[in-house]
Design an enzyme around this catalytic site. Structure first.
Site, PDB file in Angstrom:
ATOM      1  N   LYS A  52       0.844  -1.207   0.000  1.00 19.60           N
ATOM      2  CA  LYS A  52       0.000   0.000   0.000  1.00 19.60           C
ATOM      3  C   LYS A  52       0.878   1.255   0.000  1.00 19.60           C
ATOM      4  O   LYS A  52       0.634   2.199  -0.756  1.00 19.60           O
ATOM      5  CB  LYS A  52      -0.945  -0.006   1.218  1.00 19.60           C
ATOM      6  CG  LYS A  52      -2.059  -1.038   1.098  1.00 19.60           C
ATOM      7  CD  LYS A  52      -2.850  -1.251   2.388  1.00 19.60           C
ATOM      8  CE  LYS A  52      -3.845  -2.405   2.229  1.00 19.60           C
ATOM      9  NZ  LYS A  52      -4.594  -2.727   3.456  1.00 19.60           N
ATOM     10  N   GLN A  96      -4.528  -1.608   9.746  1.00 19.17           N
ATOM     11  CA  GLN A  96      -4.478  -2.933   9.124  1.00 19.17           C
ATOM     12  C   GLN A  96      -5.011  -4.000  10.080  1.00 19.17           C
ATOM     13  O   GLN A  96      -4.634  -4.047  11.250  1.00 19.17           O
ATOM     14  CB  GLN A  96      -3.026  -3.250   8.703  1.00 19.17           C
ATOM     15  CG  GLN A  96      -2.869  -4.520   7.893  1.00 19.17           C
ATOM     16  CD  GLN A  96      -3.496  -4.464   6.491  1.00 19.17           C
ATOM     17  OE1 GLN A  96      -3.729  -3.395   5.935  1.00 19.17           O
ATOM     18  NE2 GLN A  96      -3.787  -5.618   5.935  1.00 19.17           N
ATOM     19  N   ASP A 119     -10.958   2.681   4.105  1.00 19.19           N
ATOM     20  CA  ASP A 119     -11.228   1.242   4.012  1.00 19.19           C
ATOM     21  C   ASP A 119     -12.727   0.976   3.841  1.00 19.19           C
ATOM     22  O   ASP A 119     -13.125  -0.121   3.462  1.00 19.19           O
ATOM     23  CB  ASP A 119     -10.787   0.534   5.312  1.00 19.19           C
ATOM     24  CG  ASP A 119      -9.463  -0.197   5.158  1.00 19.19           C
ATOM     25  OD1 ASP A 119      -9.137  -0.585   4.022  1.00 19.19           O
ATOM     26  OD2 ASP A 119      -8.771  -0.378   6.174  1.00 19.19           O
TER      27      ASP A 119
HETATM   28  N1  GUN Z   1      -6.804  -6.946   6.300  1.00 24.54           N
HETATM   29  C1  GUN Z   1      -7.137  -7.651   5.190  1.00 24.54           C
HETATM   30  N2  GUN Z   1      -7.695  -6.844   4.271  1.00 24.54           N
HETATM   31  C2  GUN Z   1      -7.712  -5.616   4.800  1.00 24.54           C
HETATM   32  C3  GUN Z   1      -8.171  -4.356   4.303  1.00 24.54           C
HETATM   33  O1  GUN Z   1      -8.684  -4.206   3.198  1.00 24.54           O
HETATM   34  N3  GUN Z   1      -7.998  -3.309   5.162  1.00 24.54           N
HETATM   35  C4  GUN Z   1      -7.455  -3.445   6.390  1.00 24.54           C
HETATM   36  N4  GUN Z   1      -7.373  -2.359   7.147  1.00 24.54           N
HETATM   37  N5  GUN Z   1      -7.038  -4.597   6.868  1.00 24.54           N
HETATM   38  C5  GUN Z   1      -7.158  -5.677   6.075  1.00 24.54           C
END
Ligand code: GUN
Length: 293
Positions: A52, A96, A119
């Site tokens: 990311k 995350q 998100d």
């Molecule tokens: N863990 C797995 N997928 C995601 C996501 O799209 N966002 C976040 N914050 N954590 C994750």
């Protein structure tokens, strides 16, 4: 059978976003800023967050990575969320998941200012999505919609079966596919681990979206000739062949299912690459204050 190339579509979107950021820069506007909070050292989370941050650099965003050790308290994490909520330079941020067991994920998600929740996990964004209002759409469902759109796949009146009922993929995906829009206008059935007639449902489906996290769950005898199959699975299986020591495995037995399909997403290279780029698009929207002022 046509392969849906998520790698190519995400590369195209990356280019589009980068061009828009360049325009903003040229006009002297604010560069979108994404912050990511990472707790602990889980291999999968480390990889995703690194990816990311790297993609932010590639499209020209500003990014910040905030790290905590596994033993961070819920209070400390809530204080971090509060700081990010109130930092005018941060347009959007993510925490995350998964978080260590001693921290309530729901409490953290609900503490995030929904206007910075790129998100799309906050109940306000989920609620607005479910009634068709502008919001931050969560990344995986948004990425799947984009693939359907860019491949001009017909959805109106079709029977879409969603396998899986997670808050991150199954539930929002079902909501979006039934919405009065394109992609959408489907008759939607949601199946899950307790469904009794799952095979019959799948055999009746024009579009199957598999998000169970069970490697190679969907087999050829569950799929109608000409169906569209979207594979959301990304289970890391140990492998002696790859450099990383693991191989990403989808929820679809690709070799036997793909010959029956009109369209299918591969793993890797299908839905996966679309999720990060969807987060980038949300960050761009957050930077431009396009959804919430
Ligand atoms: N863990 C797995 N997928 C995601 C996501 O799209 N966002 C976040 N914050 N954590 C994750």
């Amino acid at each position: 059978m046509q392969l849906i190339d998520g790698k190519a579509v995400s590369a195209q979107m990356k280019k589009e976003i980068a061009e828009e950021v360049a325009q903003i820069k040229k006009a002297g506007g604010k560069i979108p800023h994404l912050a990511a909070v990472l707790v602990g050292h889980d291999g999968g989370s480390e990889t995703y967050v690194a990816s990311k941050v790297r993609t932010c650099e590639e499209v020209g965003f500003k990014s910040s990575l905030i790290r905590y050790e596994e033993d961070v308290t819920e209070e400390e994490l809530l204080a971090c969320v509060d700081r990010l909520n109130n930092d005018p330079d941060v347009d959007g941020f993510i925490v995350q998941l998964p978080l260590p067991k001693h921290i309530s994920e729901q409490k953290i998600i609900e503490a995030i200012d929904y206007r910075k929740d790129v998100d799309g996990f906050h109940p306000i964004n989920v609620g607005r999505m479910s009634i068709g209002l502008p919001c931050f759409l969560s990344a995986t469902p948004a990425g799947i919609l984009e693939l359907l759109k860019r491949y001009e796949i017909e959805t109106k009146g079709k029977h879409c079966v969603v396998l899986g009922r997670s808050n991150i993929v199954g539930k929002p995906m079902a909501m979006l596919m039934m919405q009065k829009s394109y992609p959408g206008d489907c008759t939607v059935t949601v199946c899950h681990s307790r469904s009794e007639n799952l095979k019959e449902m799948c055999l009746n489906a024009d579009i199957i979206i598999v998000a169970l996290g069970v490697p190679e769950f969907l087999k050829a005898d569950m799929v109608k000739e000409g169906a569209v199959v979207i594979d959301v699975g990304t289970t890391r299986m140990p492998s002696s062949v790859t450099k990383s020591g693991f191989k990403l495995t989808g929820d679809v037995r690709f070799d036997e299912v793909s010959p029956k399909c009109s369209y299918i997403t591969p793993v890797p290279g299908g839905v996966g690459p679309m999720t990060i780029i969807s987060l980038m698009r949300n960050t761009l929207l957050a930077g431009k204050k396009e959804i919430y002022k």
